[in-house]
Design a protein around this motif. Sequence first.
Motif, PDB file in Angstrom:
ATOM      1  N   TRP A  67      -0.532   7.927   4.774  1.00 39.95           N
ATOM      2  CA  TRP A  67      -0.723   7.520   3.237  1.00 39.95           C
ATOM      3  C   TRP A  67      -1.809   8.067   2.567  1.00 39.95           C
ATOM      4  N   ARG A  68      -2.970   8.158   3.194  1.00 40.23           N
ATOM      5  CA  ARG A  68      -4.208   8.531   2.595  1.00 40.23           C
ATOM      6  C   ARG A  68      -4.263  10.065   2.469  1.00 40.23           C
TER       7      ARG A  68
ATOM      8  N   THR B 213      -4.888   3.840  -7.830  1.00 37.94           N
ATOM      9  CA  THR B 213      -4.415   3.817  -6.395  1.00 37.94           C
ATOM     10  C   THR B 213      -5.413   4.305  -5.433  1.00 37.94           C
TER      11      THR B 213
ATOM     12  N   GLN C   1     -11.135   0.911   2.213  1.00 41.81           N
ATOM     13  CA  GLN C   1     -11.793   1.626   3.189  1.00 41.81           C
ATOM     14  C   GLN C   1     -13.190   0.965   3.405  1.00 41.81           C
TER      15      GLN C   1
ATOM     16  N   LEU D 166      -7.596   2.364  -2.526  1.00 44.07           N
ATOM     17  CA  LEU D 166      -7.773   2.708  -1.028  1.00 44.07           C
ATOM     18  C   LEU D 166      -9.199   3.194  -0.511  1.00 44.07           C
TER      19      LEU D 166
ATOM     20  N   VAL E  34      -5.933   1.873   6.493  1.00 40.53           N
ATOM     21  CA  VAL E  34      -4.827   2.364   5.844  1.00 40.53           C
ATOM     22  C   VAL E  34      -4.194   3.835   6.759  1.00 40.53           C
TER      23      VAL E  34
ATOM     24  N   ILE F 188       0.870  -1.096  -0.178  1.00 41.42           N
ATOM     25  CA  ILE F 188      -0.017   0.026   0.107  1.00 41.42           C
ATOM     26  C   ILE F 188       0.875   1.043  -0.055  1.00 41.42           C
TER      27      ILE F 188
ATOM     28  N   VAL G 274       0.868   4.050  -3.147  1.00 37.36           N
ATOM     29  CA  VAL G 274       0.792   5.527  -2.833  1.00 37.36           C
ATOM     30  C   VAL G 274       1.952   6.407  -3.175  1.00 37.36           C
TER      31      VAL G 274
END
Length: 409
Positions: free
Chosen positions: A230-231, A212, A220, A216, A226, A199, A203
């Motif tokens: 990174w988000r 990507t 979620q 994510l 996550v 992950i 990202v």
Amino acid sequence: MAGRSRVARRSGAEWSVRIGLALATLVLGYLVVTATLAYALRNGDPERAHAMAPHDGRIAALLSEKLTTDADATPRDRARAVALGKQALRDDATAVIAASSLGLNADMAGDQSHARALFGYAETLSRRDLATQLWAIEDAVARGDVPGALRHYDTALRTSAKASTLLFPVLASAIATPEVRTNLVRTLARKPEWSVHFIGYAVDEGSDPRATAALLAGLQRAGVPVAPSWRAGMVNRLLDAGFAAESWAAYARLRPGAPRNASRDPDFALDPANASRFDWLAVQDSGSASILPRAKGGLAQYSMPSGSTGAVLQQVQMLPPGNYRIDGQSANVTQPAGAGPYWSLACRGGRELGRVDVGPSAASNGAFSGRFSVPAGCPVQTLSLIVRATDAIGGSEGEIHRAILRTAG
């Protein structure tokens, strides 16, 4: 006399046995040393190792693999590789490298069913053989078996330390295909050890930020955690790539309820480590700035050396066209009005829409306010706190305790 003769005969016989044992020990020692040396050479020089230990199945398997994967191999080399592979399995039926080498030769010869059987046998012997898993991935992809391909991805990444270097770039590109992405979410939902690393790789390095972001979002929905950093990084990558709408959608998932017609986090309460460009960011280009916690919320603190100017605080906006008002409170700003810092709102391309001065904090208890107008054709804006240059020896410094931009009533 007779006794001495028997002793002499017995001594002669004993010496013969002893000499024979000594010779056998020497021969055995030679064979052991040769085998040990051959095994030590197996990876660096399998050809020489095989010459020293021609009936060691493990070494014959390695030489078969070397000949099979050599880009300059001739048909004669390939034929020898097959012969060595077969010999290796006769000498050691557990020589997994020999089975995979034979499987690869069968594949190159166009015999898919035989290749599949040989690689199947190799996987039965060991799931840790990377070549076997790589072939199985390619075979599953060729047959359109996405779940099967991901199953072998999972096995390879679980069992080989170097698999991630080979497979992460491929997998990060493959998630552009919805079917791959959907099945990958199911795989990652089982939380294999490699999932966190993948992950992060997707990202930071993925070639398609929209794919990507969709991954994510799928994670979620599946309840897979996550990291917020990174988000936030995904929000930034989308914005930097020019996908403003997708960036805001990712931000809205990160910060549910975030308003689009106003700035966010007026009291600087958010941890900067998890901030995106739609949150407050301290800018370090010309001066020094930081966002610090305090008992309630936080504050933005800055300093600028003498003679320098530049932004120290920024937040990206996606304000609809209309009129807006900024309000807030400063501390420790000592420059007179017009000489201290100011708020600037600019279209993401450079066109400045206006400025609002921050006067000396001693006046009005540090309160400041002003207005901006956002025209059509300016979908993305940047709100910045910019410090003007001063010739004071110590430069300038100050704090912002609160700042909010919202529609003007």
